[in-house]
Design a protein around this motif. Structure first.
Motif, short mmCIF file in Angstrom:
data_model
loop_
_atom_site.label_atom_id
_atom_site.label_comp_id
_atom_site.label_asym_id
_atom_site.label_seq_id
_atom_site.Cartn_x
_atom_site.Cartn_y
_atom_site.Cartn_z
N UNK A 9 13.90 1.44 -18.34
CA UNK A 9 15.10 1.79 -17.58
C UNK A 9 15.78 3.04 -18.11
N UNK A 10 15.23 3.65 -19.15
CA UNK A 10 15.90 4.75 -19.85
C UNK A 10 16.31 5.90 -18.95
N UNK A 11 15.45 6.33 -18.06
CA UNK A 11 15.78 7.48 -17.20
C UNK A 11 16.96 7.16 -16.29
N UNK A 12 16.95 5.99 -15.67
CA UNK A 12 18.06 5.61 -14.78
C UNK A 12 19.36 5.44 -15.57
N UNK A 13 19.29 4.81 -16.73
CA UNK A 13 20.48 4.63 -17.56
C UNK A 13 21.04 5.99 -17.96
N UNK A 14 20.18 6.89 -18.38
CA UNK A 14 20.63 8.23 -18.77
C UNK A 14 21.30 8.94 -17.59
N UNK A 15 20.70 8.85 -16.42
CA UNK A 15 21.30 9.48 -15.23
C UNK A 15 22.67 8.89 -14.92
N UNK A 16 22.79 7.57 -15.00
CA UNK A 16 24.06 6.91 -14.72
C UNK A 16 25.13 7.27 -15.74
N UNK A 41 18.54 11.65 -25.28
CA UNK A 41 19.29 10.44 -24.94
C UNK A 41 18.35 9.37 -24.36
N UNK A 42 17.43 9.79 -23.50
CA UNK A 42 16.45 8.83 -22.95
C UNK A 42 15.67 8.17 -24.09
N UNK A 43 15.30 8.96 -25.08
CA UNK A 43 14.58 8.40 -26.23
C UNK A 43 15.44 7.41 -27.00
N UNK A 44 16.74 7.70 -27.14
CA UNK A 44 17.64 6.76 -27.81
C UNK A 44 17.74 5.45 -27.03
N UNK A 45 17.82 5.55 -25.70
CA UNK A 45 17.90 4.35 -24.86
C UNK A 45 16.63 3.52 -24.98
N UNK A 46 15.49 4.17 -25.06
CA UNK A 46 14.21 3.46 -25.19
C UNK A 46 14.10 2.75 -26.52
N UNK A 47 14.77 3.25 -27.53
CA UNK A 47 14.68 2.67 -28.87
C UNK A 47 15.44 1.37 -29.03
N UNK A 48 15.30 0.78 -30.19
CA UNK A 48 15.93 -0.51 -30.47
C UNK A 48 17.06 -0.40 -31.48
#
Length: 177
Positions: A9-16, A41-48
């Motif tokens: 979901x990283x791309x959508x979360x980053x866009x939002x 930021x997308x990479x940060x969202x993908x991480x844990x």
């Protein structure tokens, strides 16, 4: 459908998040170049790890597409003694609702409300005394949503030179921890 976020979901979360608060992306990544900041930021969202992790997000999905997000985490993750009082966005003991965003074409259908209530439910189960947030003083629409859901102004915060209302909603005691 409301569900916990996952790495895909990283791309959508980053866009939002970028749509709701464009300056936060650069602030979290430390990058000035918008494209590089979004990729980081997308990479940060993908991480844990960290406050940008998908582990701190709930998404609203429709027809297989993420159309809304709420990012929230324990306030202790963003409180420190070196943060000036006027810049503090929450108390360490509270659950902090960092971001709620819904794509414009899906607004007005209660999606943000569902995301906020799911955040409150999770915070209650985990035993937090309250959910807190900040909202730009000029954002009357968001202020009204939070006010209707029982949030009350608890102070002000100045972040990146912008003035925000600090808002807080006490949660039922006795659940969780």
């Amino acid at each position: 459908m409301l569900r916990p976020a996952c790495p895909t979901d990283a791309a959508a979360i980053a866009d939002l998040v970028a749509m709701a608060d464009p300056l936060s992306i650069g602030g979290l990544t430390g990058l000035d170049d918008p494209a590089a900041a979004m990729a980081a930021y997308r990479a940060l969202v993908q991480g844990a790890a960290g406050i940008a992790s998908h582990l701190h997000a709930r998404v609203f999905e429709q027809d297989g597409r993420v159309i809304g997000v709420a990012v929230a985490y324990p306030g202790r993750l963003v409180t420190a003694d070196d943060i000036p009082a006027e810049a503090r966005v929450t108390d360490a003991a509270d659950f902090y609702l960092d971001n709620v965003a819904v794509f414009p074409e899906h607004r007005g259908r209660g999606i943000a409300r569902h995301l906020i209530l799911a955040t409150e439910a999770a915070a209650t189960v985990d035993g937090f005394p309250a959910v807190s947030l900040i909202v730009d003083e000029r954002n009357r629409g968001a202020f009204t949503v939070y006010d209707r859901l029982g949030y009350a102004v608890s102070g002000r915060a100045v972040v990146r030179g912008e003035v925000f209302h600090r808002m807080r909603k006490p949660l039922p005691a006795g659940a969780g921890r």
